[in-house]
Write a protein that holds these residues in place. Structure first.
Motif, PDB file in Angstrom:
ATOM      1  N   PRO A  29      -6.772 -17.367 -18.518  1.00 35.40           N
ATOM      2  CA  PRO A  29      -6.902 -15.909 -18.468  1.00 35.40           C
ATOM      3  C   PRO A  29      -8.321 -15.495 -18.092  1.00 35.40           C
ATOM      4  CG  PRO A  29      -6.308 -16.659 -20.690  1.00 35.40           C
ATOM      5  CD  PRO A  29      -6.467 -17.870 -19.836  1.00 35.40           C
ATOM      6  N   LEU A  30      -8.417 -14.386 -17.413  1.00 35.21           N
ATOM      7  CA  LEU A  30      -9.713 -13.824 -17.031  1.00 35.21           C
ATOM      8  C   LEU A  30     -10.220 -12.913 -18.136  1.00 35.21           C
ATOM      9  CD1 LEU A  30      -8.764 -12.855 -13.378  1.00 35.21           C
ATOM     10  CD2 LEU A  30     -10.053 -14.866 -14.129  1.00 35.21           C
ATOM     11  N   PRO A  31     -11.534 -12.760 -18.244  1.00 35.84           N
ATOM     12  CA  PRO A  31     -12.060 -11.816 -19.235  1.00 35.84           C
ATOM     13  C   PRO A  31     -11.700 -10.384 -18.859  1.00 35.84           C
ATOM     14  CG  PRO A  31     -13.835 -12.691 -17.861  1.00 35.84           C
ATOM     15  CD  PRO A  31     -12.586 -13.412 -17.474  1.00 35.84           C
ATOM     16  N   ALA A  48      -8.250 -17.423 -10.002  1.00 32.26           N
ATOM     17  CA  ALA A  48      -7.267 -16.399 -10.388  1.00 32.26           C
ATOM     18  C   ALA A  48      -6.022 -17.086 -10.935  1.00 32.26           C
ATOM     19  CB  ALA A  48      -6.899 -15.543  -9.182  1.00 32.26           C
ATOM     20  N   PRO A  49      -5.471 -16.593 -12.035  1.00 32.47           N
ATOM     21  CA  PRO A  49      -4.200 -17.148 -12.491  1.00 32.47           C
ATOM     22  C   PRO A  49      -3.110 -16.881 -11.457  1.00 32.47           C
ATOM     23  CG  PRO A  49      -5.210 -15.761 -14.191  1.00 32.47           C
ATOM     24  CD  PRO A  49      -5.973 -15.541 -12.922  1.00 32.47           C
ATOM     25  N   ALA A 145      -3.538 -11.650 -18.559  1.00 30.34           N
ATOM     26  CA  ALA A 145      -4.171 -12.812 -17.930  1.00 30.34           C
ATOM     27  C   ALA A 145      -5.182 -12.406 -16.863  1.00 30.34           C
ATOM     28  CB  ALA A 145      -3.108 -13.728 -17.321  1.00 30.34           C
ATOM     29  N   TYR A 146      -5.009 -11.225 -16.282  1.00 27.53           N
ATOM     30  CA  TYR A 146      -5.940 -10.723 -15.271  1.00 27.53           C
ATOM     31  C   TYR A 146      -7.043  -9.841 -15.851  1.00 27.53           C
ATOM     32  CZ  TYR A 146      -4.251 -12.750 -10.995  1.00 27.53           C
ATOM     33  OH  TYR A 146      -3.972 -13.646  -9.989  1.00 27.53           O
ATOM     34  N   GLY A 147      -7.057  -9.639 -17.163  1.00 30.09           N
ATOM     35  CA  GLY A 147      -8.120  -8.849 -17.788  1.00 30.09           C
ATOM     36  C   GLY A 147      -8.015  -7.368 -17.532  1.00 30.09           C
ATOM     37  N   PHE A 151      -4.762   1.333 -16.241  1.00 28.05           N
ATOM     38  CA  PHE A 151      -3.894   1.444 -15.061  1.00 28.05           C
ATOM     39  C   PHE A 151      -4.394   2.535 -14.137  1.00 28.05           C
ATOM     40  CE2 PHE A 151      -1.046  -0.001 -18.470  1.00 28.05           C
ATOM     41  CZ  PHE A 151      -0.611  -1.183 -17.909  1.00 28.05           C
ATOM     42  N   PRO A 152      -4.119   2.411 -12.830  1.00 29.38           N
ATOM     43  CA  PRO A 152      -3.769   1.195 -12.126  1.00 29.38           C
ATOM     44  C   PRO A 152      -4.936   0.223 -12.116  1.00 29.38           C
ATOM     45  CG  PRO A 152      -4.117   2.975 -10.560  1.00 29.38           C
ATOM     46  CD  PRO A 152      -4.261   3.556 -11.933  1.00 29.38           C
ATOM     47  N   PHE A 153      -4.636  -0.999 -11.744  1.00 31.66           N
ATOM     48  CA  PHE A 153      -5.641  -2.067 -11.744  1.00 31.66           C
ATOM     49  C   PHE A 153      -5.430  -2.910 -10.502  1.00 31.66           C
ATOM     50  CE2 PHE A 153      -6.871  -6.441 -13.007  1.00 31.66           C
ATOM     51  CZ  PHE A 153      -8.189  -6.223 -13.360  1.00 31.66           C
TER      52      PHE A 153
END
Length: 189
Positions: A29-31, A48-49, A145-147, A151-153
């Motif tokens: 996972p990303l911070p 990147a996951p 997992a993408y930190g 929204f949106p992201f």
């Protein structure tokens, strides 16, 4: 590596549209994205996951493709900013076409049966979203997992599979094109 196997309960109806589904996530996972300065993003350069799951049609969708940069948008059907973003970018992408050299994928996440625009499958269809859509699970594991902080992201991934940009909030067509440019430029270096 995170693997999830939970899916919506469709009451056994083979024609039921699934609004969330199991998603298999490969990678760390990303911070959480914090702050507004992309240069200070702690995930910059991190792998990147990747994720595999399904779209609303039940067909398999993979988030990232080997050797192809990607721009990934995370959207919640109940989010007013997401509603405007999906409408505007759907129109734009249907007019200009999807790029051949950068993968564009939407992630439908944070589905809430009591939220506005439910079900998200009908919302994306009504807006004419032209790119693949990957369903997140009920726990919003892919968004986490993408930190994702809000929204949106958006996440930008280079051809080597590394994060080269993340942004939260509406971006519109000009900034979307800028994200495509980042994906292309970072992949060429």
């Amino acid at each position: 590596v995170v693997g999830l196997t939970r899916s919506d309960d469709d009451d056994g109806d083979p024609t039921a549209v699934v609004e969330t589904n199991a998603v298999e996530i490969d990678g760390n996972p990303l911070p959480l994205l914090t702050g507004d300065d992309p240069a200070l993003d702690p995930a910059f350069g991190a792998p990147a996951p990747n994720a595999r799951g399904t779209g609303f049609d039940g067909l398999g969708v993979e988030l990232l493709a080997d050797g192809q940069p990607a721009v990934v948008g995370f959207f919640a059907h109940w989010c007013p900013v997401c509603q405007g973003e999906v409408e505007e970018l759907s129109d734009y992408l249907n007019d200009t076409g999807l790029p051949d050299d950068v993968r564009v994928v939407a992630v439908s996440t944070s589905a809430q049966s009591d939220g506005e625009n439910y079900p998200p499958s009908a919302w994306f269809a009504r807006e004419g979203w032209p790119a693949p859509i990957l369903l997140d699970d009920r726990e919003n594991s892919l968004a986490a997992a993408y930190g994702l902080p809000a929204f949106p992201f958006w996440a930008v991934v280079d051809a080597d599979g590394n994060i080269v940009g993340r942004v939260s909030g509406a971006i519109g067509p000009d900034q979307f094109d800028a994200l495509l440019g980042i994906a292309r430029t970072e992949s060429a270096t």
